[in-house]
Scaffold this motif. Sequence first.
Motif, short mmCIF file in Angstrom:
data_model
loop_
_atom_site.label_atom_id
_atom_site.label_comp_id
_atom_site.label_asym_id
_atom_site.label_seq_id
_atom_site.Cartn_x
_atom_site.Cartn_y
_atom_site.Cartn_z
N PRO A 132 0.82 -1.39 0.01
CA PRO A 132 -0.11 0.03 -0.16
C PRO A 132 1.18 1.32 0.25
N PRO A 133 0.33 2.46 -0.50
CA PRO A 133 1.02 3.59 -0.34
C PRO A 133 1.52 4.06 1.02
N VAL A 134 2.74 4.40 1.09
CA VAL A 134 3.58 4.79 2.47
C VAL A 134 3.34 6.24 2.64
N CYS A 135 2.75 6.51 3.78
CA CYS A 135 2.54 7.79 4.33
C CYS A 135 3.22 8.30 5.48
N LYS A 136 4.04 9.33 5.76
CA LYS A 136 4.68 9.30 6.73
C LYS A 136 4.25 10.64 7.68
N PHE A 137 3.94 11.58 7.17
CA PHE A 137 3.49 12.78 7.84
C PHE A 137 2.35 12.46 8.89
N LYS A 138 1.25 11.89 8.53
CA LYS A 138 0.18 11.70 9.42
C LYS A 138 0.52 10.84 10.58
N ALA A 196 0.71 12.10 14.62
CA ALA A 196 -0.20 11.35 15.35
C ALA A 196 0.67 11.04 16.67
N LEU A 197 1.80 10.46 16.30
CA LEU A 197 2.83 10.29 17.49
C LEU A 197 3.18 11.52 18.36
N LYS A 198 3.48 12.63 17.87
CA LYS A 198 3.80 13.74 18.42
C LYS A 198 2.73 14.30 19.34
N ALA A 199 1.27 14.16 18.73
CA ALA A 199 0.03 14.51 19.41
C ALA A 199 -0.18 13.76 20.67
#
Length: 168
Positions: free
Chosen positions: A9-15, A19-22
């Motif tokens: 599947p497509p790799v998304c990094k920002f979200k 989410a980890l920082k939040a």
Amino acid sequence: MEVAPTARPPVCKFKYESALKARESRKNQAQTVIKEIKLRPKIDPHDYGTKKGHVERFLRQGDKVKVTIMFRGREQSRPELGFRLLQRLAGDVEELGFVEAQPKQDGRNMIMVIGPHRRKSETKAERAVAHESAGPAERPVRVRRAPAPSAAEREAAEDATSEAQAGT
């Protein structure tokens, strides 16, 4: 933000990172809790002492306290009694907290908010340090008892003792 859109599947990094920082920032936050204590203008001295103890405990834990005085019947014509009671309570707990909202009449009730001098996070940190610094002698020791013997084990023990007594 997609890192590799052609991958399956497509790799998304920002979200994921946001989410980890939040989650990390929420973990370090202390929830502000407002505890409420209700009083009457004609409160007994012993009952007042009990309620004052509850307020002190809440402030030590780092929570805000909303003190409500409920007026009934003819008491509504004497709001100065409630005001004096709230002032007395604020004076009694001033080393633990300060008056955030001055007493004000709200219908049949008079309300005042007292906030702690320390934040809840500071109180938790101090409690953790005190718990870690406590030596092994100061910590409570839990003693575990052996489980009670079953009926079969008791019969076997009784048989063994009766045989021992008969053999001697």
